[in-house]
Design a protein around this motif. Sequence first.
Motif, PDB file in Angstrom:
ATOM      1  N   ARG A 170       0.844  -1.210   0.000  1.00 33.76           N
ATOM      2  CA  ARG A 170       0.000   0.000   0.000  1.00 33.76           C
ATOM      3  C   ARG A 170       0.871   1.249   0.000  1.00 33.76           C
ATOM      4  O   ARG A 170       0.601   2.200  -0.719  1.00 33.76           O
ATOM      5  CB  ARG A 170      -0.916   0.012   1.233  1.00 33.76           C
ATOM      6  N   ARG A 171       1.942   1.223   0.817  1.00 34.36           N
ATOM      7  CA  ARG A 171       2.838   2.390   0.883  1.00 34.36           C
ATOM      8  C   ARG A 171       3.511   2.644  -0.463  1.00 34.36           C
ATOM      9  O   ARG A 171       3.621   3.779  -0.901  1.00 34.36           O
ATOM     10  CB  ARG A 171       3.884   2.202   1.960  1.00 34.36           C
ATOM     11  N   VAL A 172       3.963   1.587  -1.113  1.00 31.22           N
ATOM     12  CA  VAL A 172       4.590   1.748  -2.428  1.00 31.22           C
ATOM     13  C   VAL A 172       3.578   2.342  -3.401  1.00 31.22           C
ATOM     14  O   VAL A 172       3.874   3.287  -4.134  1.00 31.22           O
ATOM     15  CB  VAL A 172       5.132   0.401  -2.968  1.00 31.22           C
ATOM     16  N   MET A 173       2.361   1.799  -3.397  1.00 29.50           N
ATOM     17  CA  MET A 173       1.344   2.229  -4.357  1.00 29.50           C
ATOM     18  C   MET A 173       0.839   3.647  -4.077  1.00 29.50           C
ATOM     19  O   MET A 173       0.470   4.360  -4.992  1.00 29.50           O
ATOM     20  CB  MET A 173       0.170   1.250  -4.362  1.00 29.50           C
ATOM     21  N   GLU A 174       0.837   4.067  -2.824  1.00 27.87           N
ATOM     22  CA  GLU A 174       0.323   5.393  -2.488  1.00 27.87           C
ATOM     23  C   GLU A 174       1.415   6.445  -2.445  1.00 27.87           C
ATOM     24  O   GLU A 174       1.266   7.516  -3.013  1.00 27.87           O
ATOM     25  CB  GLU A 174      -0.416   5.331  -1.143  1.00 27.87           C
ATOM     26  N   ALA A 175       2.513   6.151  -1.778  1.00 26.08           N
ATOM     27  CA  ALA A 175       3.532   7.175  -1.546  1.00 26.08           C
ATOM     28  C   ALA A 175       4.628   7.211  -2.604  1.00 26.08           C
ATOM     29  O   ALA A 175       5.260   8.239  -2.795  1.00 26.08           O
ATOM     30  CB  ALA A 175       4.163   6.965  -0.173  1.00 26.08           C
ATOM     31  N   ARG A 176       4.870   6.107  -3.293  1.00 27.06           N
ATOM     32  CA  ARG A 176       6.008   6.057  -4.203  1.00 27.06           C
ATOM     33  C   ARG A 176       5.641   5.810  -5.651  1.00 27.06           C
ATOM     34  O   ARG A 176       6.502   5.627  -6.495  1.00 27.06           O
ATOM     35  CB  ARG A 176       6.998   4.985  -3.723  1.00 27.06           C
ATOM     36  N   LYS A 177       4.342   5.835  -5.960  1.00 27.37           N
ATOM     37  CA  LYS A 177       3.915   5.487  -7.318  1.00 27.37           C
ATOM     38  C   LYS A 177       4.428   6.444  -8.393  1.00 27.37           C
ATOM     39  O   LYS A 177       4.567   6.060  -9.537  1.00 27.37           O
ATOM     40  CB  LYS A 177       2.395   5.385  -7.389  1.00 27.37           C
ATOM     41  N   ASP A 178       4.731   7.689  -8.035  1.00 25.90           N
ATOM     42  CA  ASP A 178       5.193   8.676  -9.011  1.00 25.90           C
ATOM     43  C   ASP A 178       6.702   8.895  -8.976  1.00 25.90           C
ATOM     44  O   ASP A 178       7.210   9.780  -9.651  1.00 25.90           O
ATOM     45  CB  ASP A 178       4.467  10.006  -8.783  1.00 25.90           C
ATOM     46  N   VAL A 179       7.413   8.128  -8.192  1.00 25.11           N
ATOM     47  CA  VAL A 179       8.865   8.272  -8.090  1.00 25.11           C
ATOM     48  C   VAL A 179       9.510   7.642  -9.323  1.00 25.11           C
ATOM     49  O   VAL A 179       9.286   6.462  -9.609  1.00 25.11           O
ATOM     50  CB  VAL A 179       9.394   7.599  -6.800  1.00 25.11           C
ATOM     51  N   PRO A 180      10.311   8.418 -10.075  1.00 26.62           N
ATOM     52  CA  PRO A 180      10.972   7.852 -11.258  1.00 26.62           C
ATOM     53  C   PRO A 180      11.866   6.666 -10.871  1.00 26.62           C
ATOM     54  O   PRO A 180      12.581   6.718  -9.877  1.00 26.62           O
ATOM     55  CB  PRO A 180      11.820   9.007 -11.798  1.00 26.62           C
ATOM     56  N   GLY A 181      11.789   5.609 -11.642  1.00 29.00           N
ATOM     57  CA  GLY A 181      12.620   4.437 -11.388  1.00 29.00           C
ATOM     58  C   GLY A 181      12.075   3.509 -10.312  1.00 29.00           C
ATOM     59  O   GLY A 181      12.696   2.506  -9.999  1.00 29.00           O
TER      60      GLY A 181
END
Length: 147
Positions: free
Chosen positions: A123-134
């Motif tokens: 959930r954290r990856v999908m919510e907080a990091r989904k727009d982080v390049p790479g």
Amino acid sequence: MDDQAPIPREAYKKLPSGVIYADLRVGNGEEAVEGSRANIQWVLRKSNGYFVDSSEVSDGVPFIFTVGDKNGAIAGVDEGIRGMKVGGVRRLLIQPKYAYVTGVEDGKPGPLPVGFGPKQQMRRVMEARKDVPGEYIFLEIQLTRIR
């Protein structure tokens, strides 16, 4: 599955969607194509290599889905398994937009992490990091059966 095996950079291939894969072992059985019912064993990691969950943790119960069924597997797995043969092992690097976009609750496309901790990590990856390049999730899959 040897998740620590070094893979030369040139072994990785990029699909049109951006999903990246490398074959650790090429299978010699039946090939996964649209409409195939596939059984896979899997290991899920975050992009930093941190272990999240695996089918082995769930007593080796395989994830079973029909290739091409939008409600079966997450888009990155559905695309990444095509062309694999039974017995093969493949590493998939999947951008969040092709991963758990509908959530990690039961009944959603999988393979789904089990338990509160692993689900919360995704959930954290999908919510907080989904727009982080790479940013990506790392799935290693072994195709064990085609029906």
